[in-house]
Design an enzyme around this catalytic site. Structure first.
Site, short mmCIF file in Angstrom:
data_model
loop_
_atom_site.label_atom_id
_atom_site.label_comp_id
_atom_site.label_asym_id
_atom_site.label_seq_id
_atom_site.Cartn_x
_atom_site.Cartn_y
_atom_site.Cartn_z
N GLU A 94 0.85 -1.21 0.02
CA GLU A 94 -0.16 0.04 -0.13
C GLU A 94 0.87 1.21 0.08
O GLU A 94 1.90 1.25 0.42
CB GLU A 94 -0.83 -0.21 1.22
CG GLU A 94 -2.10 -1.19 0.93
CD GLU A 94 -2.79 -0.95 2.39
OE1 GLU A 94 -4.19 -1.41 2.15
OE2 GLU A 94 -2.55 -0.46 3.41
N CYS A 107 3.54 8.74 0.57
CA CYS A 107 3.88 7.81 1.44
C CYS A 107 4.01 6.39 0.80
O CYS A 107 3.10 5.82 0.52
CB CYS A 107 3.27 7.77 2.70
SG CYS A 107 3.75 6.67 3.91
N CYS A 114 6.89 -6.82 7.21
CA CYS A 114 8.08 -6.10 7.92
C CYS A 114 8.34 -7.12 9.20
O CYS A 114 7.47 -7.92 9.70
CB CYS A 114 7.55 -4.70 8.83
SG CYS A 114 8.83 -4.03 9.57
N CYS A 118 6.46 -4.36 15.75
CA CYS A 118 6.16 -3.44 16.76
C CYS A 118 4.57 -3.78 16.90
O CYS A 118 3.93 -4.00 15.92
CB CYS A 118 6.27 -2.18 16.24
SG CYS A 118 7.87 -1.82 15.70
N CYS A 121 1.51 -1.74 15.39
CA CYS A 121 1.28 -1.64 13.77
C CYS A 121 0.81 -2.61 13.15
O CYS A 121 1.22 -3.79 13.19
CB CYS A 121 2.93 -1.51 13.50
SG CYS A 121 2.95 -1.23 11.54
N CYS A 335 -0.56 6.35 9.78
CA CYS A 335 0.52 5.73 10.01
C CYS A 335 0.04 4.27 10.99
O CYS A 335 -0.72 4.28 11.56
CB CYS A 335 1.34 6.46 11.32
SG CYS A 335 2.01 7.84 10.55
#
Ligand code: SAH
Ligand code: SF4
Length: 345
Positions: A94, A107, A114, A118, A121, A335
Site C-alpha cells: 500500500e 508515503c 516487516c 512492533c 503496527c 501511520c
C-alpha cells in the site's frame, strides 16, 4: 537455461549506458530509455523514439517492473488517496498520496510486510515477505503521478516495511529518484523513517545524505520501549539516541523523532520530562502522533488535553514538538494502518 531478465528500471543511467553499448547501440540512447522508464511506461513498445531493433533487444533481455493499481480509496474528508498495488509476483503493498498546500506528498512502502514486529503496527502484525526493488519503490510514484496527472514533490518512506532493513535498494532508489532526467525529487524533499537500526544509522552518518531521518522513538526509556518495539532489545534508547545525535552532527540536519502517544503506556508527564531531558540541546524535532487504532493491538490514543500537556512539557524545555494532523483516517491510510491486503476498507 534462460538467462535472467534484467530489472531495467532499477538501473542507474550509467548502467543502462553500459547495457546499450553492449548491444552495439550508441550510448546516448540510454538517456532516452531512462526518461521513458521514469515517466512510467509499462512496455518497451511505448518508447516511440527508440528504434524497433533496440526495443526488441531490450524486450529479450530486460523487463519493466510494475506496481499495478489494484484498488484505490479516496478519503471523504480530504484529498488523501490510498493505493493498493499488485507487484509482479502477485504480492501487494500500500501507499498513500496526500495533498498539502505546498504540493503532493506520497508515503510509499519499502518492503512487503516487516520483520520488526512492533505491537501497535498493522504491518508488523502481518509478518515479513520480501524486500521491494528500487524500481518497485519508484513505480508506486510513477503510477500515482500518471493516475492523477500530477507531479509529486515530497516522498516519505513511511509505508509498509523498515527502509533501513532494505538498505541497498533504498539507497539506489533515492539516487534514481533525484536524477534530473527521472522523477527528479531531491533528497531534501525525502524523509526516511526507521524503527532504529543503529548500525545503519551509523553508516548513514558517514554517507552524509541530505534526506530527513525520522526515528520512531515512541518511548523515553528501555522499560517502556521494549514493551512495544522488539528492536529495542537489540539497541536500547540511549544507544539509539547517541547514534541519532552523531547523525545530526555529521549531516547538520535535525533528526525528526516520531512519538505515537498511547494512553496509559507512554503519555505521562514523567515520560515527557524524561524525553525532554534526553533530547534537549540536540538538533531535533518531535512529531507527536495520537496512536491510530489498529485492530487487536489494544492501543488507544490519549485525550486531547493529555496530548497538549505532553507537548507543553517538551516545548517549555526547549524541545520543539508538533502534533501531527491525521489525514485519510476513514480509509485506514494513517501511520501503522497499512496492510498487505486491505481490500475491505
Ligand atoms: N518501519 C519504519 C517506517 C514505517 S512505519 C518505522 O517504523 O519507522 C511509519 C511510522 O508509523 C513509524 O513512525 C511507526 O512507528 C508509526 N506507526 C506504526 N503503527 C502506528 C500506529 N498504530 N499509530 C501511529 N503510528 C504508528
Ligand atoms: Fe515495521 Fe515500522 Fe511497523 Fe515497526 S512500525 S512493524 S518497524 S513498519
Amino acid at each position: 537455461m534462460m538467462p535472467e531478465l534484467i530489472d531495467i528500471k532499477s538501473l542507474k543511467l550509467n548502467e543502462i549506458e553500459d547495457l546499450i553499448v553492449s548491444f552495439g547501440e550508441p550510448k546516448y540512447r540510454a538517456k532516452q530509455v531512462f526518461k521513458w522508464l521514469h515517466k512510467g511506461v509499462h512496455g518497451f513498445d511505448e518508447m516511440t523514439d527508440i528504434s524497433k531493433n533496440l526495443r526488441e533487444r531490450l524486450l529479450q533481455n530486460c523487463y519493466i517492473s510494475s506496481a499495478v493499481i489494484e484498488k484505490k480509496l479516496k478519503s471523504r474528508y480530504d484529498d488523501t488517496i490510498k493505493y493498493l498495488f499488485k507487484l509482479i509476483d502477485g504480492e501487494y503493498v500500500e501507499a498513500v498520496l496526500m495533498s498539502y498546500h505546498h504540493g503532493w506528498s506520497m508515503c510509499i512502502s519499502s518492503q512487503v510486510g516487516c520483520k520488526m514486529g512492533c505491537t501497535f503496527c498493522a504491518t508488523g502484525r502481518g509478518g515479513f515477505v520480501r524486500n521491494l526493488t528500487a524500481s518497485e519503490m519508484l513505480s508506486q510514484i510513477t503510477e500515482a503521478q500518471l493516475d492523477n496527472n500530477i507531479r509529486i514533490s515530497n516522498i516519505v518512506l513511511m509505508g509498509m516495511g523498515e527502509p533501513l532493513d532494505n538498505f541497498d535498494n533504498v539507497i539506489r532508489f533515492l539516487e534514481l529518484l533525484s536524477d534530473k532526467d527521472g522523477v527528479c525529487i531531491g533528497q531534501r524533499h525525502v524523509s526516511v523513517s526507521t524503527c532504529g537500526i543503529v548500525d545503519r544509522i551509523n553508516q548513514l552518518a558517514e554517507m552524509k545524505p541530505q534526506f530527513t531521518l525520522s526515528v520512531s522513538l515512541h518511548a523515553p526509556n528501555d522499560d517502556i520501549r521494549s514493551l512495544t518495539m522488539p528492536i529495542n532489545n537489540r539497541w536500547g534508547v540511549d544507544t539509539l539516541l547517541a547514534a541519532c545525535k552523531k547523525y545530526a552532527a555529521s549531516t547538520g540536519r535535525r533528526v525528526s523523532y516520531e512519538y505515537a502517544l498511547i494512553s496509559g503506556v507512554n503519555d505521562s508527564d514523567e515520560c515527557a520530562l524524561e524525553l525532554a531531558s534526553k533530547l534537549r540541546g540536540s538538533l531535533s524535532h518531535v512529531n507527536l502522533i495520537p496512536v491510530n487504532n489498529v485492530e487487536e493491538s489494544g492501543c488507544m490514543p490519549p485525550s486531547k488535553q493529555r496530548i497538549a500537556a505532553f507537548q507543553k512539557i517538551l516545548c517549555d524545555r526547549g524541545v520543539t514538538a508538533t502534533v501531527r494532523r491525521t489525514l485519510g483516517s476513514d480509509i485506514n491510510a494513517s501511520c501503522g494502518q497499512l496492510r498487505r491486503k486491505s481490500l475491505d476498507t
